[in-house]
Design a protein around this motif. Structure first.
Motif, PDB file in Angstrom:
ATOM      1  N   GLY A  82       0.816  -1.171   0.050  1.00 31.65           N
ATOM      2  CA  GLY A  82       0.009  -0.104  -0.155  1.00 31.65           C
ATOM      3  C   GLY A  82       0.753   1.389  -0.082  1.00 31.65           C
ATOM      4  N   TYR A  83       1.868   1.192   0.633  1.00 30.11           N
ATOM      5  CA  TYR A  83       2.849   2.275   1.001  1.00 30.11           C
ATOM      6  C   TYR A  83       3.546   2.820  -0.371  1.00 30.11           C
ATOM      7  CZ  TYR A  83       6.822   5.384   2.407  1.00 30.11           C
ATOM      8  OH  TYR A  83       7.582   6.291   2.469  1.00 30.11           O
ATOM      9  N   PHE A 138      -2.013   6.371   2.200  1.00 30.33           N
ATOM     10  CA  PHE A 138      -1.981   7.856   2.293  1.00 30.33           C
ATOM     11  C   PHE A 138      -0.531   8.121   2.884  1.00 30.33           C
ATOM     12  CE2 PHE A 138      -2.214  11.586   4.888  1.00 30.33           C
ATOM     13  CZ  PHE A 138      -2.582  12.483   4.179  1.00 30.33           C
ATOM     14  N   ALA A 139       0.165   7.189   3.645  1.00 30.39           N
ATOM     15  CA  ALA A 139       1.368   7.353   4.092  1.00 30.39           C
ATOM     16  C   ALA A 139       2.421   7.615   3.050  1.00 30.39           C
ATOM     17  CB  ALA A 139       1.817   6.314   5.080  1.00 30.39           C
ATOM     18  N   GLY A 140       2.019   6.575   1.948  1.00 29.43           N
ATOM     19  CA  GLY A 140       2.978   6.640   0.958  1.00 29.43           C
ATOM     20  C   GLY A 140       3.032   7.970   0.089  1.00 29.43           C
ATOM     21  N   VAL A 141       1.526   8.409  -0.132  1.00 26.46           N
ATOM     22  CA  VAL A 141       1.300   9.704  -0.980  1.00 26.46           C
ATOM     23  C   VAL A 141       1.866  10.969  -0.242  1.00 26.46           C
ATOM     24  CG1 VAL A 141      -0.517  11.279  -1.246  1.00 26.46           C
ATOM     25  CG2 VAL A 141      -0.922   8.650  -1.650  1.00 26.46           C
ATOM     26  N   ASP A 145       8.442   8.916   6.316  1.00 25.12           N
ATOM     27  CA  ASP A 145       9.785   8.291   6.489  1.00 25.12           C
ATOM     28  C   ASP A 145       9.612   6.722   6.740  1.00 25.12           C
ATOM     29  OD1 ASP A 145      12.686   8.471   7.055  1.00 25.12           O
ATOM     30  OD2 ASP A 145      12.132   7.367   8.622  1.00 25.12           O
ATOM     31  N   ILE A 146      10.367   6.293   5.663  1.00 26.52           N
ATOM     32  CA  ILE A 146      10.410   4.563   5.481  1.00 26.52           C
ATOM     33  C   ILE A 146      10.403   3.977   7.025  1.00 26.52           C
ATOM     34  CG2 ILE A 146      12.713   4.171   4.727  1.00 26.52           C
ATOM     35  CD1 ILE A 146       9.379   2.440   3.643  1.00 26.52           C
ATOM     36  N   LYS A 147      11.592   4.525   7.560  1.00 33.36           N
ATOM     37  CA  LYS A 147      12.016   3.819   8.985  1.00 33.36           C
ATOM     38  C   LYS A 147      10.742   4.045  10.149  1.00 33.36           C
ATOM     39  CE  LYS A 147      17.030   4.599   8.307  1.00 33.36           C
ATOM     40  NZ  LYS A 147      18.192   5.309   8.859  1.00 33.36           N
ATOM     41  N   LYS A 148      10.338   5.316   9.923  1.00 30.19           N
ATOM     42  CA  LYS A 148       9.188   5.318  10.877  1.00 30.19           C
ATOM     43  C   LYS A 148       7.854   4.377  10.301  1.00 30.19           C
ATOM     44  CE  LYS A 148      10.156   9.893  12.461  1.00 30.19           C
ATOM     45  NZ  LYS A 148       9.453  11.406  12.474  1.00 30.19           N
ATOM     46  N   PHE A 149       7.610   4.338   9.043  1.00 30.32           N
ATOM     47  CA  PHE A 149       6.455   3.490   8.414  1.00 30.32           C
ATOM     48  C   PHE A 149       6.855   2.243   8.803  1.00 30.32           C
ATOM     49  CE2 PHE A 149       4.714   0.994   5.342  1.00 30.32           C
ATOM     50  CZ  PHE A 149       3.197   1.443   5.434  1.00 30.32           C
ATOM     51  N   THR A 150       7.740   1.602   8.810  1.00 41.16           N
ATOM     52  CA  THR A 150       8.424   0.189   9.202  1.00 41.16           C
ATOM     53  C   THR A 150       8.062  -0.183  10.593  1.00 41.16           C
ATOM     54  OG1 THR A 150      10.149   0.087   7.388  1.00 41.16           O
ATOM     55  CG2 THR A 150      10.266  -1.461   9.120  1.00 41.16           C
TER      56      THR A 150
END
Length: 214
Positions: A82-83, A138-141, A145-150
């Motif tokens: 999704g991201y 939406f987080a991808g849009v 930050d990929i580290k926070k997202f992870t």
């Protein structure tokens, strides 16, 4: 009404689920619902709960720890998908025309939820239909930050899967007869997970009406 109950029976018919994919079907559903924009209608919440009950009853021939870890993995990978989709499509997604599987208001719901809770939306959103699917997009849009997202992705998937699957598993161990009342359990879970969204929708409508009157 008769057709509705027949639909619920179809969803909860353990033998047909197992014969048409079983364990692997569960993984596909969880993956799709947690990251593919057309997966918002899939029954992720109650399938996790039912998976726990069916595992306790021995209908799903997979150890509970394998089941839980695999579902967590599917949830994590789904959010990454999704991201990536949101990251690649960007703001163009907001101008996309509505279709059977995509409504711009779904992104708006995820945006509002994200604005309210920040990164925690990726954890809390796991427990809400629609938000669960569109929050990672939406987080991808907005290019979180990929580290926070992870971090939020892993915590959210662990919390969501373990809470629902283990709740079903231990209830199934304690009350083996639950497997005979799956349609009622599904109905209850649908109501529990849908009421907060209905409440938020009504609240938003009332707020908009009051603003127009003023």
């Amino acid at each position: 009404m008769e057709n509705f109950w027949e639909y619920l029976r179809t969803l909860t018919e353990a033998e047909s689920i197992i014969s048409s994919g079983g364990f692997y079907l569960l993984l596909i559903v969880v993956f799709a619902e947690t990251g593919l924009f057309f997966g918002f209608f899939l029954p992720g919440d109650y399938l996790l709960f039912l998976a726990g009950i069916l595992s306790a009853a021995g209908i799903i021939q997979v150890p509970i720890y394998t089941l839980v870890l695999s579902l967590i993995g599917a949830g994590i990978l789904g959010n990454y998908a999704g991201y990536w989709f949101g990251y690649r499509t960007g703001p163009v997604l907001f101008s996309k025309n509505d279709s059977l599987f995509f409504k711009k208001r779904y992104i708006a719901v995820a945006e509002e939820f994200y604005d309210k809770y920040g990164g925690m939306a990726l954890i809390l959103g796991r427990f809400f239909p629609i938000v669960r699917t569109f929050a990672p997009i939406f987080a991808g849009v907005v290019k979180v930050d990929i580290k926070k997202f992870t971090l939020y992705n892993i915590i959210g998937s662990v919390a969501w899967v373990t809470t629902l699957t283990l709740a079903g598993y231990f209830l199934g161990r304690r009350f083996p007869q639950l497997k005979d009342y799956l349609q009622y359990i599904v109905l209850g879970l649908i109501i529990i997970t849908t009421v907060p969204l209905i409440f938020a929708f009504v609240k938003k409508k009332l707020s908009k009406t009051n603003n127009q009157e003023q």
